[in-house]
Scaffold this motif. Structure first.
Motif, short mmCIF file in Angstrom:
data_model
loop_
_atom_site.label_atom_id
_atom_site.label_comp_id
_atom_site.label_asym_id
_atom_site.label_seq_id
_atom_site.Cartn_x
_atom_site.Cartn_y
_atom_site.Cartn_z
N PHE A 184 -61.76 -1.57 -7.86
CA PHE A 184 -60.80 -0.51 -8.19
C PHE A 184 -60.84 -0.15 -9.67
CE2 PHE A 184 -59.26 -2.75 -4.45
CZ PHE A 184 -59.02 -1.71 -3.58
N ASP A 185 -61.48 0.99 -9.97
CA ASP A 185 -61.40 1.51 -11.34
C ASP A 185 -60.20 2.44 -11.42
OD1 ASP A 185 -62.23 3.68 -9.86
OD2 ASP A 185 -64.06 4.06 -11.03
N ASP A 186 -60.08 3.15 -12.53
CA ASP A 186 -58.91 4.01 -12.74
C ASP A 186 -58.80 5.09 -11.65
OD1 ASP A 186 -56.67 4.85 -14.51
OD2 ASP A 186 -57.85 6.69 -14.65
N LEU A 187 -59.91 5.71 -11.30
CA LEU A 187 -59.89 6.76 -10.27
C LEU A 187 -59.53 6.17 -8.91
CD1 LEU A 187 -60.37 9.60 -9.22
CD2 LEU A 187 -62.81 9.07 -9.05
N SER A 188 -60.10 5.01 -8.58
CA SER A 188 -59.78 4.36 -7.30
C SER A 188 -58.30 4.05 -7.21
CB SER A 188 -60.59 3.07 -7.13
OG SER A 188 -61.96 3.31 -7.23
N MET A 189 -57.73 3.55 -8.30
CA MET A 189 -56.29 3.23 -8.30
C MET A 189 -55.46 4.49 -8.13
SD MET A 189 -56.10 0.17 -11.12
CE MET A 189 -54.32 -0.04 -11.01
N HIS A 190 -55.92 5.59 -8.72
CA HIS A 190 -55.22 6.87 -8.55
C HIS A 190 -55.22 7.28 -7.08
CE1 HIS A 190 -53.85 10.95 -9.47
NE2 HIS A 190 -54.80 11.37 -8.63
N LEU A 191 -56.37 7.14 -6.41
CA LEU A 191 -56.46 7.48 -4.99
C LEU A 191 -55.58 6.56 -4.15
CD1 LEU A 191 -60.32 8.06 -4.64
CD2 LEU A 191 -58.53 9.80 -4.72
N ILE A 192 -55.58 5.27 -4.48
CA ILE A 192 -54.75 4.31 -3.76
C ILE A 192 -53.27 4.68 -3.89
CG2 ILE A 192 -53.90 1.91 -3.89
CD1 ILE A 192 -56.47 2.02 -2.37
N LYS A 193 -52.87 5.08 -5.07
CA LYS A 193 -51.46 5.46 -5.28
C LYS A 193 -51.12 6.70 -4.47
CE LYS A 193 -47.97 5.47 -8.86
NZ LYS A 193 -47.73 5.23 -10.29
N GLU A 194 -52.06 7.65 -4.44
CA GLU A 194 -51.84 8.88 -3.67
C GLU A 194 -51.64 8.57 -2.19
OE1 GLU A 194 -54.36 12.94 -2.63
OE2 GLU A 194 -54.90 11.81 -4.42
N ILE A 195 -52.44 7.65 -1.68
CA ILE A 195 -52.40 7.33 -0.24
C ILE A 195 -51.26 6.39 0.12
CG2 ILE A 195 -53.70 6.37 1.68
CD1 ILE A 195 -56.28 6.87 0.08
N TYR A 196 -51.04 5.36 -0.71
CA TYR A 196 -50.19 4.23 -0.31
C TYR A 196 -48.95 4.03 -1.19
CZ TYR A 196 -54.43 3.03 2.31
OH TYR A 196 -55.51 3.07 3.14
N HIS A 197 -48.51 5.06 -1.87
CA HIS A 197 -47.38 4.87 -2.80
C HIS A 197 -46.14 4.32 -2.09
CE1 HIS A 197 -45.42 8.67 -1.46
NE2 HIS A 197 -46.67 9.05 -1.27
N ARG A 198 -45.89 4.76 -0.84
CA ARG A 198 -44.72 4.25 -0.12
C ARG A 198 -44.89 2.78 0.26
NH1 ARG A 198 -42.60 7.85 4.75
NH2 ARG A 198 -44.74 7.54 5.44
#
Length: 272
Positions: free
Chosen positions: A226-240
């Motif tokens: 998980f780089d910065d972009l991957s973490m951004h995508l993870i937050k977009e998908i799984y923030h809840r």
């Protein structure tokens, strides 16, 4: 809509909302054993009797009546979103499934063609750049969840909050949500709260990890994927998932929760 993904013991001692990639094989086997005094011979997902499942038409009226009246103790189990999506990648995308084929037929060829993913060859056993391929898979997972393209999201990587929510939205109430990361403690609390024909010792039962051995082993620590972009995508998908189930978004290396799950908050937020 009813209660998709819901399992119930035949004695109606306990009700469980399945969340894929969150110890569901082990939980199903525990439920089966608690009624019958023996584990199901095979993958519990294949069982067509001995355990009520919403996918069985004959089970639906019984589950519907039980859950809407909250007759039995109801629970589910969740997992850190970082390790869950990694597990889905290695099992479902890189792995050969128990039928000897690739998961969902044309899915992997589609990913290779459209996203440039490598899965370790036809048998999944060749060396490949796991980090690069996983990050490309993450783009695909985001596209399926955000835009339903090039296909609808799969249950194994769609957000846990969505699975948990259908139970609430259709009239169910959870008595317990626990973490895969402290499985024995959480499952023990469930078993202590219900009466079952057969008792079992959680410390001695096998782990029914049906995805074990399907795909290549993870070659790097979780955080390396998980780089910065991957973490951004993870937050977009799984923030809840991070917010409701109290996982640490800022540190992918920390798989443990950082707070207590608030059932009132879960019911309020997911019942809207």
């Amino acid at each position: 809509m009813g209660f998709p993904g819901t399992w119930m013991t035949e004695t109606e001692s306990v009700v469980y909302r399945v969340v894929p990639k969150c110890a569901c094989s082990t939980i199903g086997q525990i439920m089966y054993y608690s009624d019958h005094g023996a584990f199901f011979d095979g993958d519990i997902h294949d069982a067509v009797d001995g355990l009520h499942k919403w996918a069985r038409e004959d089970s639906q009226p019984l589950i519907q009546a039980n859950v809407t009246a909250h007759k039995s103790y109801a629970f589910t189990c969740v997992r850190n979103p970082y390790t869950r999506i990694l597990s889905s990648f290695f099992d479902k995308i890189c792995g050969i499934q128990r039928n000897g084929k690739r998961y969902r037929g044309k899915l992997v060829p589609l990913l290779i063609q459209k996203y440039g993913i490598d899965v370790g060859g036809d048998d999944g056993k060749q060396e490949f750049d796991q980090i690069k391929s996983f990050r490309r898979f993450l783009l695909f997972a985001r596209d399926t969840i955000r835009w339903h393209r090039p296909m609808d999201p799969d249950i194994h990587w769609s957000a846990q909050a969505g699975h948990v929510a259908t139970f609430i939205a259709n009239g169910g109430t959870y008595d317990k949500i626990f973490w895969t990361e402290s499985f024995n403690d959480g499952m023990e609390q469930v078993l202590d709260a219900v009466e079952t024909p057969h008792q079992l010792d959680l410390k001695t039962i096998p782990r029914f990890n049906e995805s074990e051995g399907h795909g290549p082993r993870r070659a790097h620590p979780v955080e390396d994927y998980f780089d910065d972009l991957s973490m951004h995508l993870i937050k977009e998908i799984y923030h809840r998932d991070f917010a409701l189930f109290k996982y640490d978004f800022d540190d992918p290396s920390n798989k443990m929760p950082i707070g207590e799950i608030d059932l009132h908050e879960v019911h309020a937020k997911l019942g809207e």
